[in-house]
Design an enzyme around this catalytic site. Structure first.
Site, PDB file in Angstrom:
ATOM      1  N   TYR A   1     -45.439   0.870   3.101  1.00 39.09           N
ATOM      2  CA  TYR A   1     -45.660   2.259   2.725  1.00 39.09           C
ATOM      3  C   TYR A   1     -45.535   2.396   1.211  1.00 39.09           C
ATOM      4  O   TYR A   1     -44.990   1.517   0.518  1.00 39.09           O
ATOM      5  CB  TYR A   1     -44.603   3.161   3.355  1.00 39.09           C
ATOM      6  CG  TYR A   1     -44.758   3.465   4.823  1.00 39.09           C
ATOM      7  CD1 TYR A   1     -45.876   4.134   5.309  1.00 39.09           C
ATOM      8  CD2 TYR A   1     -43.748   3.133   5.727  1.00 39.09           C
ATOM      9  CE1 TYR A   1     -45.992   4.452   6.655  1.00 39.09           C
ATOM     10  CE2 TYR A   1     -43.854   3.447   7.076  1.00 39.09           C
ATOM     11  CZ  TYR A   1     -44.974   4.102   7.535  1.00 39.09           C
ATOM     12  OH  TYR A   1     -45.087   4.427   8.860  1.00 39.09           O
TER      13      TYR A   1
ATOM     14  N   GLU B   1     -38.199   6.868   8.229  1.00 38.90           N
ATOM     15  CA  GLU B   1     -36.758   7.115   8.116  1.00 38.90           C
ATOM     16  C   GLU B   1     -36.348   7.226   6.646  1.00 38.90           C
ATOM     17  O   GLU B   1     -35.243   6.849   6.271  1.00 38.90           O
ATOM     18  CB  GLU B   1     -35.943   6.023   8.833  1.00 38.90           C
ATOM     19  CG  GLU B   1     -36.027   6.080  10.327  1.00 38.90           C
ATOM     20  CD  GLU B   1     -37.382   5.664  10.871  1.00 38.90           C
ATOM     21  OE1 GLU B   1     -38.047   6.526  11.476  1.00 38.90           O
ATOM     22  OE2 GLU B   1     -37.783   4.507  10.685  1.00 38.90           O
TER      23      GLU B   1
ATOM     24  N   ASN C   1     -50.130   9.538   8.165  1.00 37.66           N
ATOM     25  CA  ASN C   1     -49.282   8.685   8.995  1.00 37.66           C
ATOM     26  C   ASN C   1     -48.903   9.424  10.271  1.00 37.66           C
ATOM     27  O   ASN C   1     -48.216  10.434  10.218  1.00 37.66           O
ATOM     28  CB  ASN C   1     -48.000   8.297   8.240  1.00 37.66           C
ATOM     29  CG  ASN C   1     -47.162   7.301   9.009  1.00 37.66           C
ATOM     30  OD1 ASN C   1     -47.578   6.161   9.213  1.00 37.66           O
ATOM     31  ND2 ASN C   1     -45.991   7.720   9.451  1.00 37.66           N
ATOM     32  N   GLU C   2     -49.400   8.926  11.393  1.00 32.57           N
ATOM     33  CA  GLU C   2     -49.099   9.521  12.703  1.00 32.57           C
ATOM     34  C   GLU C   2     -49.265  11.043  12.680  1.00 32.57           C
ATOM     35  O   GLU C   2     -48.409  11.791  13.150  1.00 32.57           O
ATOM     36  CB  GLU C   2     -47.695   9.129  13.147  1.00 32.57           C
ATOM     37  CG  GLU C   2     -47.592   7.661  13.493  1.00 32.57           C
ATOM     38  CD  GLU C   2     -46.223   7.274  14.004  1.00 32.57           C
ATOM     39  OE1 GLU C   2     -45.229   7.861  13.531  1.00 32.57           O
ATOM     40  OE2 GLU C   2     -46.148   6.399  14.869  1.00 32.57           O
TER      41      GLU C   2
ATOM     42  N   GLU D   1     -47.909  -0.627  14.544  1.00 31.92           N
ATOM     43  CA  GLU D   1     -46.444  -0.679  14.521  1.00 31.92           C
ATOM     44  C   GLU D   1     -45.964  -1.208  15.865  1.00 31.92           C
ATOM     45  O   GLU D   1     -45.760  -0.453  16.818  1.00 31.92           O
ATOM     46  CB  GLU D   1     -45.828   0.702  14.260  1.00 31.92           C
ATOM     47  CG  GLU D   1     -46.085   1.271  12.888  1.00 31.92           C
ATOM     48  CD  GLU D   1     -45.356   2.595  12.672  1.00 31.92           C
ATOM     49  OE1 GLU D   1     -44.538   2.978  13.533  1.00 31.92           O
ATOM     50  OE2 GLU D   1     -45.621   3.252  11.653  1.00 31.92           O
TER      51      GLU D   1
ATOM     52  N   TYR E   1     -32.554  -2.581  11.294  1.00 27.24           N
ATOM     53  CA  TYR E   1     -33.607  -2.409  12.292  1.00 27.24           C
ATOM     54  C   TYR E   1     -33.606  -3.496  13.367  1.00 27.24           C
ATOM     55  O   TYR E   1     -34.510  -3.560  14.189  1.00 27.24           O
ATOM     56  CB  TYR E   1     -34.988  -2.349  11.612  1.00 27.24           C
ATOM     57  CG  TYR E   1     -35.971  -1.447  12.323  1.00 27.24           C
ATOM     58  CD1 TYR E   1     -35.960  -0.077  12.091  1.00 27.24           C
ATOM     59  CD2 TYR E   1     -36.890  -1.953  13.229  1.00 27.24           C
ATOM     60  CE1 TYR E   1     -36.850   0.758  12.747  1.00 27.24           C
ATOM     61  CE2 TYR E   1     -37.783  -1.124  13.887  1.00 27.24           C
ATOM     62  CZ  TYR E   1     -37.760   0.229  13.646  1.00 27.24           C
ATOM     63  OH  TYR E   1     -38.649   1.051  14.294  1.00 27.24           O
TER      64      TYR E   1
END
EC number: 3.2.1.23
Length: 669
Positions: A84, A130, A188-189, A269, A334
């Site tokens: 990103y 996030e 994005n989404e 993803e 993560y």
């Protein structure tokens, strides 16, 4: 081989082996990257191509370690990386751009190119991830009525200006121009957002084409549900989906086929782990589950991006949050194949074994995990409370207002603001201080005449009984714990966003102190000499002494041991006995600690911020209770250890929502 010197040597040996012919930025002739709709695949330079990529966020990994992490990704068998670009990381103030040092995205992408890795670029303008406010700069909220991620003229004007700065920097790095970028994501989404504004998507499509050219391959990503692609997909932009290892792979790709009947299957993803929240257990996804599902995705002939391949760290104040309000911790580990500190894990080798069944994996040595060093305990001395340091933290003095102003209104985008007024009535008996509209964003540390009273916390504690005499000073140190990064509530205003009441009275006549902790820590290390013995410290333990001390700064230093080769090394700092706060080392803002809430207990300390030529300075801002005080024998210490602890059993006095499902299953990151 587990030594820094060996790792550096391996890197030098590996780079020439990993570079293919004709990879220079100027070798752009005959380079193409297209979709072959007839055969449902990508074509790179006219040849069938499938990418297996991994997500790495350059803004979560120190520049010092970019090459190390990228090499490990290359050696895992990845042929591309995905990243990103957070707008707020590069334009923290309107018109003030940062593209050097840790912000040098161009260097990062060129480095990937040098190592033979292609790039899937996701420049937003919204990224989620996030990350604070999903990468959108908080200063957009100066226009309070702005509708983010829409065709609102104020929003589009800001986006247009930003894209006019960023995208021309990216154009020379496109694959067809000799660079590594093969595809570029638009937004994005977007299908998960409430606005469903096609005019906005068309605007972005035009601007991306204007700045990058007509032959760049643009794509969108949405959760593998029909409802998401209804608003997230747009004609002329290739639609991809995302899903995790628990999904029905065939069904998920059938959703993509409803938007793209022909073309390559793409999971943008594929989740190798999941995100954490303060107060909830550390997320883990079993290696065998991820490996088995990845095998099945690749067996479908699909292109796939592993999100995350390395998570990294939310340094400083950059973490995001979810609704119901739940901020993410400093670690963005993560449960990824590479740990937060870049270490090789069992998951790394398991996924590498899966990839080698489908694609050629580079031969040779894998750069080893970096060594860690336990520097031991360091004693800290209390310097000053926040109240006593106001002349340093807010040299311009307070802003006066009848009613509270938000962080945005005083142009304080991160960190802390102190709100001060006086008690309008006698509160000899406990009297409720309330935020009836849940207007504390996000935590307020309350004191009366220097006596700690407790904490107000967004969504959980909206009333607190306090005591004090009429005319006493009421202080609320308000902390921004991270802006919401996902969903309709990303316009997340901070501070006191509505009035407070004391009993039945609305509190007025505020003095508001925006605190510049970064400048104070950098400019005054060692400058706040001596311990403070004013009225605040004398009273600090007179009330609620078992629960709270006044927010205060503590400092100490330590030297790197001599006579040991290859120091400094990475380490982890832990806060036994401390409660919640912020920590800086040599002026570098490591992030938030909160062992009292968990699950993260230690913070990653990368070696590049440590020095051997002088003592290393630690500065801690403890907000709730330190393990020592002026009246007791306890010693304030922190400890540097050689192992992380980010999976402790969380403790919380509040029932916390389970956000692992956000929409359904693995739809979102």
């Amino acid at each position: 081989m587990d030594f820094p010197g060996a790792a550096r040597l391996l890197s030098l040996l590996l780079v020439p082996l990993l570079l293919g012919p004709a990879r220079g930025l100027r070798n752009a002739s005959q380079r193409t990257f297209k979709i072959d709709y007839g055969h449902n695949r990508f074509l790179k330079d006219g040849q069938p191509f499938r990418y297996i990529s991994g997500s790495i966020h350059y803004f979560r990994v120190p520049r010092f370690y970019w090459k190390d992490r990228l090499l490990k990704m290359k050696m895992a068998g990845l042929n591309a990386i995905q990243t990103y670009v957070p707008w707020n990381f590069h334009e923290p103030q309107p018109g003030q751009y940062q593209f050097s040092g840790e912000h040098d995205v161009e260097y990062f992408l060129k480095l990937a190119h040098e190592l033979g890795l292609l790039v899937i670029l996701r420049p937003g303008p919204y990224i989620c991830a996030e990350w604070d406010m999903g990468g959108l700069p908080a200063w957009l909220l100066l226009k309070e009525s702005i509708i983010l991620r829409s065709s609102d003229p104020d929003y589009l004007a800001a986006v247009d200006k930003w894209l006019g700065v960023l995208l021309p920097k990216m154009k020379p790095l496109l694959y067809q121009n000799g660079g590594p970028i093969i595809t570029v994501q638009v937004e994005n989404e977007y299908g998960s957002y409430f606005t469903c504004d096609y005019d906005y998507l068309r605007f972005l499509q035009r601007r991306f084409r204007d700045h990058l050219g007509g032959d760049v391959l643009l794509f969108t990503t949405d959760g593998a549900h029909e409802k998401f692609l209804q608003c997230g997909a747009l004609q002329g932009i290739y639609a991809t989906v995302d899903f995790g290892p628990d999904a029905n792979i065939t069904a998920a790709f059938q959703i993509q086929r409803k938007s793209e009947p022909r073309g390559p299957l793409v999971n943008s993803e594929f989740y190798t782990g999941w995100l954490d929240h303060w107060g909830q257990p550390h997320s883990r996804v079993r290696t065998e589950v991820v490996a088995s599902s990845l095998h099945d995705v690749l067996a479908h002939g699909a292109n796939v991006n592993l999100y995350m391949f390395i998570g990294g760290t939310n340094f400083a104040y950059w973490n995001g949050a979810n609704i119901p309000y739940q901020p993410q911790p400093t670690s963005y580990d993560y449960d990824a194949p590479l740990s937060e500190a870049g270490d090789l894990t069992d998951k790394y080798f398991a996924l590498r074994d899966v990839i080698r069944k489908f694609e050629k994996v580079p031969e040779g040595f894998i750069p080893p995990s970096t060594p860690k060093f336990a520097y031991g305990k360091v004693a800290l001395q209390k310097l000053k409370t926040v109240e006593d340091a106001l002349n340093v933290l807010c040299p311009a003095g307070p802003i006066k207002s009848l009613y509270p102003l938000t962080f945005i209104q005083v142009k304080q985008y991160f960190g802390f603001v102190l709100y001060r007024t006086t008690l309008p009535q006698d509160c000899s008996n406990p009297t409720p201080l309330s935020s009836p509209l849940n207007g504390v964003r996000d935590r307020a540390y309350v004191a009366v005449d220097g006596v700690p009273q407790g904490v107000l916390e967004r969504s959980y504690v909206i009333t607190l009984n306090i005591t004090g005499q009429a005319g006493a000073t009421l202080d609320l140190l308000v902390e921004n714990m991270g802006r919401v990064n996902y969903g309709r509530y990303i316009n997340d205003f901070k501070g006191l966003i509505s009035n407070l009441t004391l009993g039945s009275s609305v509190l007025t006549d505020w003095m508001i102190f925006p605190l510049d902790t970064e400048d104070a820590v950098r400019s005054h290390l060692g400058g706040w000499h001596g311990r403070n013995h004013g009225r605040q410290d004398n009273k600090a333990f007179a009330h609620h002494s078992s629960n709270y001390t006044l927010p205060a700064f503590y400092a100490g230093n330590f030297s790197i041991p001599s006579g040991i080769p290859d120091l400094p090394q990475d380490t982890f700092i832990q806060f036994s006995g401390w409660t919640k706060g912020q920590v800086w080392i040599n002026g570098f803002n490591l992030g938030r600690y909160w062992p009292g809430r968990g699950p993260q207990v230690t913070l990653f300390v990368p070696r590049h911020i440590l020095v051997t030529s002088a003592p290393n300075t630690i500065m801690v801002l403890e907000l709730e209770r330190a393990p020592c005080d002026d009246n007791g024998p306890e010693l304030c210490t922190v400890e540097f250890v050689d192992r992380p602890l980010i999976s402790a059993t969380p403790t919380s006095s509040h029932p916390l929502p389970d956000l692992s499902d956000r929409d359904s299953g693995w739809d979102r990151v």
